[in-house]
Design a protein around this motif. Structure first.
Motif, PDB file in Angstrom:
ATOM      1  N   ASN A   1       0.784  -1.235   0.000  1.00 59.66           N
ATOM      2  CA  ASN A   1       0.000   0.000   0.000  1.00 59.66           C
ATOM      3  C   ASN A   1       0.822   1.296   0.000  1.00 59.66           C
ATOM      4  O   ASN A   1       0.355   2.316  -0.479  1.00 59.66           O
ATOM      5  N   TYR A   2       2.022   1.247   0.586  1.00 60.65           N
ATOM      6  CA  TYR A   2       2.680   2.513   0.927  1.00 60.65           C
ATOM      7  C   TYR A   2       3.265   3.265  -0.263  1.00 60.65           C
ATOM      8  O   TYR A   2       3.369   4.481  -0.242  1.00 60.65           O
TER       9      TYR A   2
ATOM     10  N   VAL B   1       1.829   3.368  -3.170  1.00 58.52           N
ATOM     11  CA  VAL B   1       0.743   3.894  -4.015  1.00 58.52           C
ATOM     12  C   VAL B   1      -0.101   4.943  -3.304  1.00 58.52           C
ATOM     13  O   VAL B   1      -0.910   5.613  -3.940  1.00 58.52           O
ATOM     14  N   GLU B   2       0.082   5.109  -2.010  1.00 55.06           N
ATOM     15  CA  GLU B   2      -0.885   5.929  -1.267  1.00 55.06           C
ATOM     16  C   GLU B   2      -0.971   7.367  -1.767  1.00 55.06           C
ATOM     17  O   GLU B   2      -2.050   7.963  -1.746  1.00 55.06           O
TER      18      GLU B   2
ATOM     19  N   ILE C   1      -3.300   7.507  -5.081  1.00 51.52           N
ATOM     20  CA  ILE C   1      -4.717   7.135  -5.084  1.00 51.52           C
ATOM     21  C   ILE C   1      -5.519   8.091  -4.205  1.00 51.52           C
ATOM     22  O   ILE C   1      -6.522   7.716  -3.608  1.00 51.52           O
TER      23      ILE C   1
ATOM     24  N   GLY D   1      -8.090   8.042  -1.102  1.00 52.13           N
ATOM     25  CA  GLY D   1      -6.872   7.669  -0.384  1.00 52.13           C
ATOM     26  C   GLY D   1      -7.107   7.078   0.981  1.00 52.13           C
ATOM     27  O   GLY D   1      -6.184   6.573   1.616  1.00 52.13           O
TER      28      GLY D   1
ATOM     29  N   MET E   1      -4.219   6.011   5.057  1.00 50.97           N
ATOM     30  CA  MET E   1      -3.735   4.622   4.941  1.00 50.97           C
ATOM     31  C   MET E   1      -3.369   4.111   6.344  1.00 50.97           C
ATOM     32  O   MET E   1      -2.588   4.736   7.037  1.00 50.97           O
TER      33      MET E   1
ATOM     34  N   ARG F   1      -1.616   2.476   9.403  1.00 51.66           N
ATOM     35  CA  ARG F   1      -0.235   2.057   9.708  1.00 51.66           C
ATOM     36  C   ARG F   1      -0.333   1.109  10.906  1.00 51.66           C
ATOM     37  O   ARG F   1      -0.499   1.553  12.037  1.00 51.66           O
TER      38      ARG F   1
END
Lengths: 320, 191
Positions: A172-173, A175-176, A179, A202, B1, B3
């Motif tokens: 994931n990291y 592309v974050e 997106i 995102g 996102m 973590r």
């Protein structure tokens, strides 16, 4: 001149289903660059389904990777436990002021739901926009699995990792930042399962999985791969539309669906199958990021995760 | 996102060599700071003492080359030396004063009588040979009540007579002047 006391070198170690990979990156102020990478495929199949049958194979590969990357006590090491070892739950909670209260509330719910002692599990929550959330994304792992993962590092004579992340987050990291707008899917094919992550602007919303994974690519040829991914695609489409429905998201606002696998050899075939299915622009993970073929994706992401812990970063121009 | 940290190591370590270098840098910075502050303070006291530099120079203290503590130490030594000298001179003066007061030896009385006799040019009477030292009236002697140490008294009489004075007793019954009671003993003026 760099006055950091601690090392600015971050190492991602991806203990995968078919190989162990490592990437070392160097952070200079806000920029990072890959300084070394290494990959050790297992000499034999070590997973039966999702069950690990030969831990020694991992330990050996991990030891070689550590030696090649010259791991030392100063390195900030990030790794992830296997995807099937992390449970995801979307839990509705009253608004809570801090993360620790939220984790305790989630633990209470999970203990009731799974009938497992709270001291046997570790719970993590997505604390983004804490005040605004009505429900919280909760991730649960068994302490036994975490300790087993740590012991693998000890047995491989490597320093313990600084962070153990969830396996299905390990792509994931990178592309974050790309997106941040619209609705996105990231599709990750593990060995026996395939995971579908849903993001809106995102922000992580949910993850779900379906059966079928890279272990089904038995003959390693294009025809076999196409058959495999045709079967898998139906399930992924069904799962994707169900997730959109669950969050009341319009499918016409879908921006992209990104494909990544433990075996990257045939991912282009898979992404091509989604060109016209109405789930947004279909992209192979490497193609989406313009990465060269030989960069270990999971390990690179995990190394970036380490760098993200302390500062905002920018990526240096790609090195071939 | 999200973590997620299912495990998070609590401490980050550094290599021993780096640790030693950091310690050395910390000590170096500390020492340099100390030197810098010392230099600043020295500037302050040199400025403050500049008016007295000539006086300090006379006692061998140079404020431009010595540190504050060195100057203080040398000042202490000079003050101690002055104090010792003063003590010794003071002690001598006390001895002179005692001598002048005639408390050490009776012979001093003779010298004083001599001096007084010369000054006033007349007969001086001694009321007592058991003299006391009273600084403001050191020539006022008490009357002899009993005097039986004929040896020492005769000795003193001789000394006084050898200086040119004569003794005379008044109202004495047996003319033994030193046995007199309630008598006055006078010393004549110098012949």
């Amino acid at each position: 001149m760099n006055f950091n006391i601690f090392s600015t070198s971050y190492v991602g170690i991806d203990i995968g289903r078919y190989k162990v990979e490592g990437v070392r990156i160097k952070k200079d102020k806000e920029k990072i660059a890959i300084t070394s990478k290494f990959s050790v495929p297992y000499s034999k199949k070590i997973f039966e389904g999702e069950e690990l049958k030969d831990e020694n194979e991992i330990i050996s590969a991990l030891n070689k990777t550590g030696k090649n990357l010259k791991l030392n006590i100063e390195d900030f090491i990030v790794t992830s436990i296997f995807p099937d070892k992390t449970l995801f739950r979307q839990i509705t909670l009253p608004k809570m002021p801090n993360k620790s209260q939220m984790i305790n509330a989630v633990k209470f719910q999970i203990v009731k739901e799974l009938s497992i002692p709270s001291e046997n599990i570790t719970v993590e929550v997505d604390v983004e926009e804490l005040e605004q959330q009505e429900s919280v994304a909760a991730f649960i792992a068994r302490n036994e699995d975490i300790e087993k993962f740590k012991s693998i590092f000890s047995k491989a004579l490597l320093p313990l990792p600084d962070i153990i992340d969830a396996g299905y987050m390990k792509f994931n990291y990178l592309v974050e930042e790309k997106i941040k707008n619209g609705i996105s899917f990231i599709t990750f094919e593990d060995n026996t399962s395939t995971y579908l992550e849903l993001f809106k602007d995102g922000k992580f919303l949910a993850i779900d999985s379906t059966g079928g994974g890279a272990d089904d690519l038995k003959d390693n040829n294009d025809v076999d791969a196409k058959i495999h991914y045709l079967q898998l695609s139906d399930e992924i489409q069904r799962l994707g539309r169900m997730m959109l429905s669950r969050y009341s998201l319009p499918s016409d606002n879908l921006k992209r669906i990104i494909f990544v696998s433990e075996k990257m050899d045939y991912v282009n075939i898979w992404s091509d199958l989604f060109k016209d299915v109405g789930l947004g622009e279909s992209k192979n993970y490497k193609e989406f990021l313009n990465l060269t073929d030989d960069i270990p994706l999971g390990a690179y992401n995990l190394a970036v995760r380490g760098a993200l812990e302390s500062a905002k970063i920018k990526f240096l121009p790609k090195k071939s | 996102m999200p973590r997620l940290n299912f495990y998070r190591k609590k401490v980050r370590k550094i290599k021993l060599t780096k640790f030693i270098i950091i310690l050395a840098v910390i000590f170096g910075v500390g020492f340099a700071s100390y030197e810098g502050i010392d230099f600043f303070v020295r500037g302050l006291y040199v400025h403050a003492l500049s008016a007295d530099s000539a006086l300090l120079g006379k006692v061998g203290i140079s404020i431009s080359t010595l540190s504050q503590s060195q100057v203080q130490k040398r000042l202490d030594n000079v003050i101690q030396s002055y104090s010792n000298t003063l003590n010794s001179q003071s002690q001598l003066l006390f001895q002179i004063k005692d001598t002048l007061n005639g408390v050490n030896k009776f012979h001093s009385t003779v010298a004083l009588l001599n001096e007084l006799g010369t000054t006033i040019g007349s007969k001086v009477s001694i009321s007592s040979l058991n003299y006391k030292s009273i600084s403001s009236t050191f020539l006022s002697f008490e009357q002899v009540q009993s005097a039986d140490d004929s040896t020492s008294l005769n000795l003193e009489k001789k000394v006084i007579e050898s200086s040119g004075y004569t003794f005379a007793l008044s109202n004495s019954e047996d003319q033994n002047w030193y046995r007199a009671s309630n008598e006055s003993i006078s010393v004549s003026d110098k012949k």
